[in-house]
Scaffold this motif. Structure first.
Motif: not given
Length: 157
Positions: A46-57, A76-83
């Motif tokens: 998985g990927i956490g919010i900290d990793e996601l925000s640093s990737t975005t920056r 928009e940089v996001t993670t795959p949703g549960a669905d």
């Protein structure tokens, strides 16, 4: 302004925080007055919010350097949703023990418990319904090449 998808892909790959993270999908829409870049990223665990925000920056900095700070775009940089379906073989391992719904390339649909992943495919224990009873079939290998779609079955029991 028009953004080159291949160039953005390279920037996104370079922006990921480590080798355990990967790009699931990337779309670059240049049709609107303000282009939109949508990236879906994930990690082996998985990927956490900290990793996601640093990737975005990091991605924003690279886009600004390549296209100029005045470039107008939506990002928009996001993670795959549960669905969302599982699309990369690296996504499966962390779902071991969960129920998956598979659509196979031959048109069959099945559901079962993901026992493990191998480099070739999934080891799945299929559950079928027979005369109002559930029957568990022996664990079988389903090659990734034979899977057209796989989704985690969300249960609220």
């Amino acid at each position: 302004m028009s953004f080159d998808r291949n160039r953005i892909q390279q920037m996104l790959d370079a922006s990921l925080p480590g080798p355990e993270y990967f790009v699931v999908s990337l779309t670059v829409s240049n049709t609107a007055a303000r282009p939109k870049i949508t990236a879906t990223v994930d990690g082996e665990d998985g990927i956490g919010i900290d990793e996601l925000s640093s990737t975005t920056r990091r991605l924003i900095r690279q886009i600004d350097e390549a296209y100029g700070e005045d470039a107008a775009y939506n990002l928009e940089v996001t993670t795959p949703g549960a669905d969302q379906p599982l699309t990369d073989p690296r996504q499966y391992a962390r779902h071991a023990g969960r129920t998956l719904a598979l659509k196979l390339t031959d048109g069959r649909e099945l559901e079962g418990t993901l026992e493990e992943t191998t480099p070739e495919g999934l080891m799945l224990t299929e559950v079928v319904k027979e005369k109002n009873k559930k029957k568990t079939l022996p664990t079988a290998l389903f090659p990734f090449a034979n899977i057209s779609e796989a989704r985690v079955v969300i249960s609220f029991k």
